[in-house]
Design an enzyme around this catalytic site. Sequence first.
Site, PDB file in Angstrom:
ATOM      1  CG  ASN A  37      -2.095   0.769   1.171  1.00 49.32           C
ATOM      2  OD1 ASN A  37      -2.404   1.697   0.109  1.00 49.32           O
ATOM      3  ND2 ASN A  37      -2.963   0.804   2.137  1.00 49.32           N
ATOM      4  CG  HIS A 122     -12.432  -2.005  10.845  1.00 54.04           C
ATOM      5  ND1 HIS A 122     -11.187  -1.731  11.358  1.00 54.04           N
ATOM      6  CD2 HIS A 122     -12.617  -0.766  10.437  1.00 54.04           C
ATOM      7  CE1 HIS A 122     -10.724  -0.517  11.497  1.00 54.04           C
ATOM      8  NE2 HIS A 122     -11.520  -0.068  10.938  1.00 54.04           N
ATOM      9  NE  ARG A 147      -9.211  -3.583  13.389  1.00 55.08           N
ATOM     10  CZ  ARG A 147      -8.436  -3.679  12.347  1.00 55.08           C
ATOM     11  NH1 ARG A 147      -7.327  -4.561  12.818  1.00 55.08           N
ATOM     12  NH2 ARG A 147      -8.539  -3.191  11.506  1.00 55.08           N
ATOM     13  CE1 TYR A 159      -6.068   1.386  10.639  1.00 54.52           C
ATOM     14  CE2 TYR A 159      -6.683   0.631  12.639  1.00 54.52           C
ATOM     15  CZ  TYR A 159      -6.412   0.551  11.325  1.00 54.52           C
ATOM     16  OH  TYR A 159      -6.924  -1.061  10.833  1.00 54.52           O
ATOM     17  CG  ASP A 210      -4.959  -1.882  14.799  1.00 53.60           C
ATOM     18  OD1 ASP A 210      -3.811  -1.685  15.348  1.00 53.60           O
ATOM     19  OD2 ASP A 210      -4.822  -1.996  13.556  1.00 53.60           O
ATOM     20  CG  HIS A 212      -2.496   1.610  12.890  1.00 56.27           C
ATOM     21  ND1 HIS A 212      -1.809   2.564  12.144  1.00 56.27           N
ATOM     22  CD2 HIS A 212      -2.990   0.687  12.139  1.00 56.27           C
ATOM     23  CE1 HIS A 212      -1.945   2.002  10.859  1.00 56.27           C
ATOM     24  NE2 HIS A 212      -2.681   0.992  10.681  1.00 56.27           N
ATOM     25  CD  GLU A 236      -4.446  -5.215  14.603  1.00 55.69           C
ATOM     26  OE1 GLU A 236      -5.550  -5.725  14.809  1.00 55.69           O
ATOM     27  OE2 GLU A 236      -4.135  -4.713  13.558  1.00 55.69           O
ATOM     28  CD  GLU A 262      -1.348  -3.956  10.706  1.00 57.37           C
ATOM     29  OE1 GLU A 262      -2.394  -4.537  11.067  1.00 57.37           O
ATOM     30  OE2 GLU A 262      -1.477  -2.791  10.031  1.00 57.37           O
ATOM     31  NE  ARG A 283      -2.972  -7.388  13.013  1.00 62.01           N
ATOM     32  CZ  ARG A 283      -4.156  -7.432  12.120  1.00 62.01           C
ATOM     33  NH1 ARG A 283      -4.779  -8.782  12.232  1.00 62.01           N
ATOM     34  NH2 ARG A 283      -4.428  -6.608  11.273  1.00 62.01           N
ATOM     35  CG  HIS A 312      -2.599  -7.000   7.803  1.00 58.15           C
ATOM     36  ND1 HIS A 312      -1.786  -6.511   7.119  1.00 58.15           N
ATOM     37  CD2 HIS A 312      -3.650  -6.046   7.974  1.00 58.15           C
ATOM     38  CE1 HIS A 312      -2.141  -5.270   6.842  1.00 58.15           C
ATOM     39  NE2 HIS A 312      -3.313  -4.987   7.421  1.00 58.15           N
ATOM     40  CG  ASP A 316      -3.523  -2.783   2.418  1.00 57.83           C
ATOM     41  OD1 ASP A 316      -4.529  -2.506   3.325  1.00 57.83           O
ATOM     42  OD2 ASP A 316      -2.195  -3.064   2.964  1.00 57.83           O
ATOM     43  CD  GLU A 339      -7.611  -6.768   9.274  1.00 57.31           C
ATOM     44  OE1 GLU A 339      -6.410  -6.975   9.541  1.00 57.31           O
ATOM     45  OE2 GLU A 339      -7.990  -5.334   9.138  1.00 57.31           O
ATOM     46  CD1 TRP A 402      -1.883   7.670  10.287  1.00 57.66           C
ATOM     47  CD2 TRP A 402      -1.558   5.636   9.121  1.00 57.66           C
ATOM     48  NE1 TRP A 402      -3.120   7.389   9.820  1.00 57.66           N
ATOM     49  CE2 TRP A 402      -3.010   6.025   9.123  1.00 57.66           C
ATOM     50  CE3 TRP A 402      -1.383   4.504   8.713  1.00 57.66           C
ATOM     51  CZ2 TRP A 402      -4.038   5.311   8.545  1.00 57.66           C
ATOM     52  CZ3 TRP A 402      -2.375   3.708   7.971  1.00 57.66           C
ATOM     53  CH2 TRP A 402      -3.539   4.222   7.908  1.00 57.66           C
TER      54      TRP A 402
HETATM   55  O1  KDG Z   1      -1.990  -0.482   4.461  1.00 60.49           O
HETATM   56  C1  KDG Z   1      -2.195  -0.223   5.870  1.00 60.49           C
HETATM   57  C2  KDG Z   1      -3.335  -1.135   6.118  1.00 60.49           C
HETATM   58  O2  KDG Z   1      -3.321  -2.300   5.894  1.00 60.49           O
HETATM   59  C3  KDG Z   1      -3.496  -0.832   7.745  1.00 60.49           C
HETATM   60  O3  KDG Z   1      -3.552   0.407   8.086  1.00 60.49           O
HETATM   61  C4  KDG Z   1      -4.652  -1.752   8.157  1.00 60.49           C
HETATM   62  O4  KDG Z   1      -3.772  -1.923  10.541  1.00 60.49           O
HETATM   63  C5  KDG Z   1      -4.619  -2.139   9.416  1.00 60.49           C
HETATM   64  C6  KDG Z   1      -5.393  -3.341  10.053  1.00 60.49           C
HETATM   65  O5  KDG Z   1      -5.172  -3.973  10.943  1.00 60.49           O
HETATM   66  O6  KDG Z   1      -6.346  -3.724   9.232  1.00 60.49           O
HETATM   67 MG    MG Z   2      -3.761  -3.096  12.228  1.00 59.56          MG
END
Ligand code: KDG
Ligand code: MG
Length: 402
Positions: A37, A122, A147, A159, A210, A212, A236, A262, A283, A312, A316, A339, A402
């Site tokens: 991505n 999600h 989630r 996020y 998550d 993130h 997560e 991930e 993950r 994951h 994407d 997921e 991020w």
């Molecule tokens: O490309 C980045 C995403 O796959 C990510 O931000 C998604 O954290 C993510 C998730 O757990 O699905």
């Molecule tokens: Mg994630």
Amino acid sequence: MKIVDARVIVCSPGRNFVTLRLETDTGLTGVGDATMNGRELAVAAYLEHHVCPLLVGRDASRIEDTWQYLYKGAYWRGGPVGMTAIAAVDMALWDIKGKAAGMPVYDLLGGRSRDRVLVYGHANGETIPEVLEWVGRYVGDGYRAVRVQCGIPGIASTYGVSSDKRYYEPADVDAPTENTWSSERYLDFVPSVIEAVRDEYGFDVHLLHDVHHRLRPIEAAQLGKRLEPFRLFWLEDAIPAELQEGFRIIRRHTTTPLAVGEVLPTIWDFRTLIVEQLIDYVRTSVQRAGGISHLRKIAALAEVHHVRLGCHGATDLSPVTMAAALNVDLAVPNFGIQEFMPHTDETYEVFPRSYDYRDGHLDLAGEPGLGVDIDEEAAARYPYRPAYLPVNRLEDGTMHSW
Ligand code: KDG
Ligand code: MG
């Protein structure tokens, strides 16, 4: 059985995907997902210039040897670009092997260890009432695991929260969006979100969350401790995991289960986490971690250390990765959860698939190979568009994960 053609297809049916298609002299074909991505063309170029020319003429049945050839033969090992490219080749070769054997790949991996694959959805919202509404929709659709992601008061966007609630897509076309982050505001607020969901829906549904990659270990430890009464299925990516030892601090303080990885491409990125039992779920994905061959090794190391697989499955990761993941999920003994973010109809038009959602689970129809393909004519109708993931700054302008 020799590979006679290897080509890379870049398309954007709703979002960008990079797909490798291999063809053999027997007429059998295989597909692999090489999407990274926001950096799609880097992997496409790596494949086109440095991998595809080496594949033509090779024996398609030698999956492990080809993996080692591409990994050790590059001299420059690992890294997300190289590992994603190898993953695509590996998936395509397993697809071909399954078709040649007339078996789904999960049968080649030892057969089903379970009847179907538990997935999580999600659910997200700007506010707690909106989150509650969307958790309710997932529960109503039969999901056993959800989630939970919520907007944070005082932070414009974060996020996991989007205007289109069914199809969460963080990448923005043309240039990265700049988000603002405050760990303090987040930590003050997020326990009340999970508490509200438990109050409304009780303990019959698994809840996940998550972070993130945004906290420091001691902050993640505090959060895990505060969330213990709400019995999360997992917390997560609580911290960035380049420093695997950071998880020792979190683990020392909380019994909330931890999932990570991930963005981690190799077994060595997981070694300390798994061997010291610092996490509960691995993950990563078939696409990120060098394909089925390498993910299987990570899963086996995890198995002997009481760690389970929770791949994951964001948008994407193309339907090719989802099909490959389901083959692994069905076969390995230490599966935990998968997921599942559904793709758009345009994406499914380009990638005909044989997996389906029902009652909180996904299952494969048992077609030979991975059970997924790419329709190249349809793909050609959706040309690539540059897209980037957002970036994050603290309130004083400092760059943050991020
Ligand atoms: O490309 C980045 C995403 O796959 C990510 O931000 C998604 O954290 C993510 C998730 O757990 O699905
Ligand atoms: Mg994630």
